[in-house]
Write a protein that holds these residues in place. Structure first.
Motif, mmCIF file in Angstrom:
data_model
loop_
_atom_site.group_PDB
_atom_site.id
_atom_site.type_symbol
_atom_site.label_atom_id
_atom_site.label_comp_id
_atom_site.label_asym_id
_atom_site.label_seq_id
_atom_site.Cartn_x
_atom_site.Cartn_y
_atom_site.Cartn_z
ATOM 1 N N UNK A 1 4.809 69.157 126.451
ATOM 2 C CA UNK A 1 6.032 69.428 126.644
ATOM 3 C C UNK A 1 6.822 70.645 125.571
ATOM 4 N N UNK A 2 7.670 71.678 126.112
ATOM 5 C CA UNK A 2 8.725 72.636 125.517
ATOM 6 C C UNK A 2 9.901 72.087 126.289
ATOM 7 N N UNK A 3 11.195 72.432 125.431
ATOM 8 C CA UNK A 3 12.092 72.148 126.548
ATOM 9 C C UNK A 3 12.998 72.474 125.625
ATOM 10 N N UNK A 4 14.451 73.099 126.184
ATOM 11 C CA UNK A 4 15.022 74.083 126.833
ATOM 12 C C UNK A 4 16.002 74.042 126.861
ATOM 13 N N UNK B 1 17.115 79.610 128.097
ATOM 14 C CA UNK B 1 16.909 78.419 128.317
ATOM 15 C C UNK B 1 15.491 78.165 127.867
ATOM 16 N N UNK B 2 14.476 78.869 129.273
ATOM 17 C CA UNK B 2 13.234 79.094 129.518
ATOM 18 C C UNK B 2 12.728 79.840 127.663
ATOM 19 N N UNK C 1 4.195 76.396 132.198
ATOM 20 C CA UNK C 1 4.610 76.118 133.275
ATOM 21 C C UNK C 1 5.503 75.531 133.307
ATOM 22 N N UNK C 2 6.258 76.616 134.121
ATOM 23 C CA UNK C 2 7.580 75.809 133.982
ATOM 24 C C UNK C 2 8.457 75.125 135.235
ATOM 25 N N UNK C 3 7.672 73.492 134.273
ATOM 26 C CA UNK C 3 7.898 72.499 135.514
ATOM 27 C C UNK C 3 9.090 72.357 136.458
ATOM 28 N N UNK C 4 10.362 72.923 135.481
ATOM 29 C CA UNK C 4 11.636 72.342 136.034
ATOM 30 C C UNK C 4 12.937 73.368 135.764
ATOM 31 N N UNK C 5 13.044 74.087 136.126
ATOM 32 C CA UNK C 5 14.434 74.941 135.625
ATOM 33 C C UNK C 5 15.896 74.057 136.735
ATOM 34 N N UNK C 6 17.116 73.933 135.855
ATOM 35 C CA UNK C 6 18.278 73.225 136.509
ATOM 36 C C UNK C 6 19.675 73.910 135.784
ATOM 37 N N UNK C 7 20.024 73.679 137.175
ATOM 38 C CA UNK C 7 21.884 74.728 136.250
ATOM 39 C C UNK C 7 22.647 73.719 136.734
ATOM 40 N N UNK D 1 18.680 73.576 131.902
ATOM 41 C CA UNK D 1 17.895 72.867 130.964
ATOM 42 C C UNK D 1 16.368 73.288 131.513
ATOM 43 N N UNK D 2 15.411 73.765 131.000
ATOM 44 C CA UNK D 2 14.238 74.227 131.346
ATOM 45 C C UNK D 2 12.879 72.818 130.376
ATOM 46 N N UNK D 3 12.199 72.927 131.316
ATOM 47 C CA UNK D 3 11.225 71.916 130.728
ATOM 48 C C UNK D 3 9.870 72.419 131.394
ATOM 49 N N UNK D 4 9.010 72.917 130.721
ATOM 50 C CA UNK D 4 7.904 73.633 130.823
ATOM 51 C C UNK D 4 6.568 72.401 130.104
ATOM 52 N N UNK D 5 5.206 72.522 130.749
ATOM 53 C CA UNK D 5 4.149 72.068 130.928
ATOM 54 C C UNK D 5 3.417 72.824 130.299
ATOM 55 N N UNK D 6 2.503 72.248 129.107
ATOM 56 C CA UNK D 6 1.890 73.183 128.657
ATOM 57 C C UNK D 6 0.572 72.275 128.677
ATOM 58 N N UNK D 7 -0.444 73.855 127.854
ATOM 59 C CA UNK D 7 -2.214 72.696 127.285
ATOM 60 C C UNK D 7 -1.918 71.402 127.103
#
Lengths: 147, 369
Positions: free
Chosen positions: B271-274, B284-285, B221-227, B252-258
């Motif tokens: 988490x995954x991080x970009x 970033x995603x 899930x894209x918890x957050x994408x910020x530019x 910046x993209x932070x994903x929340x994963x299972x």
């Protein structure tokens, strides 16, 4: 505000300032005190680090170009600059202002140069924030038909 | 094997003259300035900065002009230029939570402090060609009112506060640097992130896409994408304190994963991080998804043999300058190399021919007897 925090404030402001604006204000302010280079302007890079997950361990994201220099005014004050980009003249002005801010001319420089730069920067940020604000959305979740 | 050749200077000079002429195009059409490229092809400039691994919009715009819009060639020019510059310092690690966001969206929370801000996005456009852009002289929109910049707390922070996500505690370890030491495997996460941040957008996108299609699926899930814009701070040794040296635009993209969990620890999101220079959210995603896939070992997941899990595969092939260098060298003269293969194939055929002739003779003899 401590002396150090004040200096950090003006050094950051000078570094972030658009070069054209800084040059125009510097010329208008007419600061002409002589100086000697301790380190003439030199172009190089800074490795920018991020943090894993935004908050964790550092990693190397990539580099940015910077120009740095150091000088001593005739009055003896030493000025430093490290500013983004490859504009040697901008770095020189930033270092001369940094040195000048440590002497008797500080109030004059603040009024003629730092105050207008700070005001212009704050205004740019507020305009940008207004544009972002205009694109703020409220998403509504719809109740789906199926049961 | 590549063997040096001599000669051809005149032809090479003339080829380069023609290149310059072709770069300029029809002289009756106005020439592009570097400033125009910087301002009006900003996303190409951003890509060249990200993959060139050097933030300098003017240089990236110049490289795009010189490369006739070939972005990999432009990235090559930036990488080559970078090696000529001394490195003065490393910055303090960025605090992306303090970013002044032009865009900030979350796919996990509808309502969140700071809100959802679309910014200058292609999303929700209809992807129909806009012929109005063919006409010049677009009216500038009216200057909007001013507003106070809004604080945008990190979305994963909400989950972290509840202990629902694997924490990322701050640490000050000095990260390894791909540009200073050859990559060794297994690579620490810091090195993987550096490689992905400068990796080819198309390659990283494809790797990320493969995880979504089922090759090492990890339900992001894209918890957050910020530019937005963020100041960079550097310690100045002569002064004994840090100062801001300028400002970068970042995505910046932070994903929340299972979940991961065990008998001793309850289930938690991972988490995954970009993080990428410039406005570059696709990259970033993608980076966040590939980062997460590469973490399978530390998170106790199964090795599924998927390309995106294979750190050697991903890290050895994500750099488009390494890739294009090796790929394109095969068009350079390989005359000696090829000559030896030619000799070899002729020898094999001669030997085979002699055998065939000997075989035919034997057959004929057998038939005669």
């Amino acid at each position: 505000m401590t002396e150090q925090a004040e200096r950090q404030g003006w050094m950051g402001l000078l570094a972030r300032a658009p070069a054209a604006e800084l040059k125009r204000l510097w010329q208008a302010a007419g600061g002409a005190e002589g100086f000697a280079w301790l380190r003439p302007p030199e172009v190089g890079t800074v490795m920018v680090r991020g943090r894993t997950g935004g908050t964790g361990a550092p990693f190397n994201l990539g580099e940015m170009t910077v120009t740095r220099c150091a000088l001593r005014l005739e009055s003896g004050a030493v000025g430093h600059a490290m500013v983004q980009g490859r504009d040697r003249e901008k770095a020189e002005i930033a270092a001369r202002v940094d040195a000048g801010m440590q002497g008797a001319g500080a109030a004059g420089l603040r009024a003629a140069l730092l105050a207008p730069l700070a005001q212009a920067e704050a205004q740019r940020a507020r305009l940008r924030a207004a544009k972002a604000d205009a694109t703020r959305v409220d998403f509504f979740t719809m109740v789906r038909g199926e049961d | 094997m590549y063997v040096a050749v001599k000669g051809g200077e005149k032809a090479i000079d003339q080829a380069h003259d023609w290149l310059a002429e072709a770069r300029r195009g029809d002289p009756s059409v106005a020439e592009l300035s570097v400033a125009q490229i910087r301002e009006q092809l900003a996303l190409a400039v951003n890509r060249v900065m990200a993959e060139g691994s050097l933030f300098d919009p003017d240089l990236a715009a110049l490289a795009i002009k010189q490369a006739r819009g070939d972005l990999i060639e432009a990235i090559f020019l930036i990488r080559a230029y970078r090696t000529t510059l001394p490195r003065f310092a490393a910055s303090r690690p960025l605090d992306t939570g303090a970013m002044r966001c032009d865009r900030r969206i979350s796919a996990t929370y509808k309502d969140l402090p700071g809100g959802q801000v679309l910014g200058p996005t292609f999303d929700y456009t209809h992807r129909l060609l806009d012929f109005a852009l063919e006409a010049e002289g677009l009216d500038r929109p009216a200057v909007p009112a001013e507003a106070d910049p809004c604080a945008m707390p990190r979305v994963t922070g909400f989950l972290d506060a509840e202990g629902l996500i694997q924490p990322e505690p701050p640490c000050e370890a000095v990260p390894g640097d791909l540009t200073r030491a050859p990559l060794e495997l297994p690579a620490e996460r810091a090195l993987r992130l550096q490689a992905l941040a400068r990796g080819d957008e198309g390659f990283v996108l494809s790797m990320a896409y493969s995880t979504q299609r089922g090759y090492a699926k990890n339900h992001p899930f894209v918890a957050e994408l910020r530019i937005g814009a963020l100041a960079v701070e550097v310690e100045i040794p002569e002064l004994g304190f840090a100062v801001e040296i300028g400002e970068l635009e970042l995505s910046e993209c932070e994903t929340v994963n299972q979940f991961t969990g065990s008998k001793s620890a309850p289930a938690q999101f991972t988490r995954g991080y970009g993080l990428v220079f410039g406005q570059s959210e696709r990259k970033a995603i993608s980076m966040a998804l590939v980062d997460r896939a590469l973490r399978w070992r530390e998170l106790g997941e199964d090795w599924k043999g998927a390309p995106a899990q294979d750190e050697e595969f991903v890290l050895s092939h994500c750099d488009n300058i390494q890739a294009t260098g090796f790929l394109e060298h095969i068009k350079l003269p390989h005359y000696v190399d090829f000559q030896s293969e030619l000799e070899l194939v002729r020898k094999l055929r001669r030997a085979a021919g002699a055998e065939v002739r000997a075989g035919a003779q034997a057959d004929a003899q057998a038939a005669a007897e």
